[in-house]
Enzyme design. Structure first.
Site, PDB file in Angstrom:
ATOM      1  N   GLU A   1     -13.934  44.707 -10.510  1.00  0.00           N
ATOM      2  CA  GLU A   1     -14.091  45.509  -9.278  1.00  0.00           C
ATOM      3  C   GLU A   1     -15.529  45.627  -8.791  1.00  0.00           C
ATOM      4  O   GLU A   1     -15.998  46.710  -8.471  1.00  0.00           O
ATOM      5  CB  GLU A   1     -13.506  46.914  -9.502  1.00  0.00           C
ATOM      6  CG  GLU A   1     -12.044  46.891  -9.882  1.00  0.00           C
ATOM      7  CD  GLU A   1     -11.433  48.291 -10.043  1.00  0.00           C
ATOM      8  OE1 GLU A   1     -12.198  49.276 -10.130  1.00  0.00           O
ATOM      9  OE2 GLU A   1     -10.201  48.378 -10.085  1.00  0.00           O
TER      10      GLU A   1
ATOM     11  N   ASN B   1     -12.128  40.064 -12.127  1.00  0.00           N
ATOM     12  CA  ASN B   1     -10.891  40.775 -11.784  1.00  0.00           C
ATOM     13  C   ASN B   1     -11.169  41.796 -10.684  1.00  0.00           C
ATOM     14  O   ASN B   1     -12.179  42.509 -10.729  1.00  0.00           O
ATOM     15  CB  ASN B   1     -10.394  41.498 -13.048  1.00  0.00           C
ATOM     16  CG  ASN B   1      -8.992  42.057 -12.937  1.00  0.00           C
ATOM     17  OD1 ASN B   1      -8.059  41.328 -12.605  1.00  0.00           O
ATOM     18  ND2 ASN B   1      -8.834  43.339 -13.220  1.00  0.00           N
TER      19      ASN B   1
ATOM     20  N   GLU C   1      -2.419  43.229 -12.830  1.00  0.00           N
ATOM     21  CA  GLU C   1      -2.088  44.650 -12.974  1.00  0.00           C
ATOM     22  C   GLU C   1      -0.955  45.026 -12.031  1.00  0.00           C
ATOM     23  O   GLU C   1      -0.978  46.076 -11.385  1.00  0.00           O
ATOM     24  CB  GLU C   1      -3.331  45.513 -12.693  1.00  0.00           C
ATOM     25  CG  GLU C   1      -4.516  45.177 -13.584  1.00  0.00           C
ATOM     26  CD  GLU C   1      -5.734  46.067 -13.371  1.00  0.00           C
ATOM     27  OE1 GLU C   1      -5.628  47.132 -12.727  1.00  0.00           O
ATOM     28  OE2 GLU C   1      -6.813  45.685 -13.862  1.00  0.00           O
TER      29      GLU C   1
ATOM     30  N   ASP D   1       1.908  46.356  -9.962  1.00  0.00           N
ATOM     31  CA  ASP D   1       2.858  47.465  -9.777  1.00  0.00           C
ATOM     32  C   ASP D   1       3.014  47.651  -8.273  1.00  0.00           C
ATOM     33  O   ASP D   1       2.110  47.330  -7.516  1.00  0.00           O
ATOM     34  CB  ASP D   1       2.434  48.758 -10.502  1.00  0.00           C
ATOM     35  CG  ASP D   1       1.024  49.242 -10.213  1.00  0.00           C
ATOM     36  OD1 ASP D   1       0.407  48.805  -9.224  1.00  0.00           O
ATOM     37  OD2 ASP D   1       0.531  50.088 -10.991  1.00  0.00           O
TER      38      ASP D   1
END
Ligand code: XIL
Length: 299
Positions: free
Chosen positions: A127, A169, A235, A237
């Protein structure tokens, strides 16, 4: 095949989940984990505040427990994460400049060395880009040590564990036309051109579903892959777990040969950091949801 991990493995891919060390004693949890998944990412246990809570004092108990569980089950481990602006211990938050740069590099070296040979992929940096229209780096104490902090972290990780695959990432990098996506793309292109060791790019994919599904996500994945890196959905969701968005995400990865795996960010809805949104593939009782069936059918 009849499970997510076995179906992915038939294609040389992984299907994984975030795991919390504190839940490994919950047999309902580990039953699903061991049955369905062939890859794990420690949800919090390898973050900086967990592994170096006091400067120079390293703490690996919970991370080691997850790694041991994974290895006993033949699952591969994604290390998450060596350098990040968030979940820093207090001592690191208060550092700056060359002192912080040295402390960050020492952290990368120590942690990557501890897990050498046990972690297949490392999220070396997490990030580091800003949201919005700038396409620029996110402001942080690490960024203020100099723009080369990311490549310095990758070089330190490579020196400590030469066989690990080293990944960048981030989130909100799914839409190909977004400035943030383009900023990350240019960094990876630059790293490849200059020989900075980078092997893979992770797309967090914390989606909101519905009409917000990034319809050009496949273009994003294939464009990064064309730079010579593997790409991963790291990740996943999705708010309310709509079957169509889970199916589209799976199909977008499978359409790209270098999209070598998908990780969901937790097992049951009750395990999720977004538990109010019921975003995962298993309900809180451990039952398979419609989205599970959609993903398994797509794999
Ligand atoms: C989240 C965890 O799921 C939570 O338990 C924790 O409180 C905060 O971090 N992006 C990341 C992950 O890279 O590490 C974050 O995980 C979710 C967003």
């Amino acid at each position: 095949a009849t499970t997510l991990g076995a179906s992915a493995a038939e294609q040389g891919r992984f299907f994984g989940t975030a795991v919390a060390a504190g839940k490994l004693g919950d047999s309902a949890y580990t039953t699903i984990l061991n049955r369905e998944f062939n890859q794990v990412t420690p949800e919090n246990e390898m973050k900086i505040d967990a592994t170096e809570p006091q400067r120079g004092q390293f703490s690996y108990g919970n991370a080691d427990r997850i790694v041991q569980h994974a290895r006993s089950q033949g699952m591969q481990v994604r290390g998450h994460t060596l350098a990040w602006h968030s979940q820093q211990p207090g001592w690191m938050q208060s550092l700056s400049g060359s002192t912080l740069r040295s402390a960050m590099l020492n952290h990368v070296t120590q942690v990557a060395s501890h897990f050498r040979g046990q972690v297949t992929w490392w999220d070396v940096v997490n990030e580091a880009f800003a949201d919005g229209s700038s396409g620029a780096r996110r402001d942080s104490n690490l960024q203020r040590t100099g723009n080369d902090w990311i490549e310095a972290a990758f070089r330190a990780a490579d020196a400590a564990d030469p066989n690990a695959k080293l990944c960048y990432n981030d989130y909100n990098t799914d839409n190909w036309t977004a400035a943030k996506t383009q900023g990350v793309y240019r960094m990876v292109q630059d790293f490849k051109q200059r020989g900075v060791p980078i092997d893979c790019v992770g797309f967090q994919a914390h989606f909101t579903g519905g009409s917000n599904y990034p319809s050009n996500f496949r273009t994003t994945l294939s464009s990064f892959a064309a730079l010579g890196v593997d790409v991963h959905i790291t990740e996943l969701d999705i708010r309310n777990a709509p079957s169509d968005a889970y199916r589209n995400t799976t199909n977008d990865c499978l359409a790209v040969p270098r999209c070598t795996g998908i990780t969901v960010w937790g097992i049951r809805d009750s395990d999720s950091w977004r538990s109010g949104e019921s975003p995962l593939l298993f309900n809180s009782s451990g039952g398979k949801k419609a989205a599970y069936d959609a993903v398994l059918a797509a794999l």
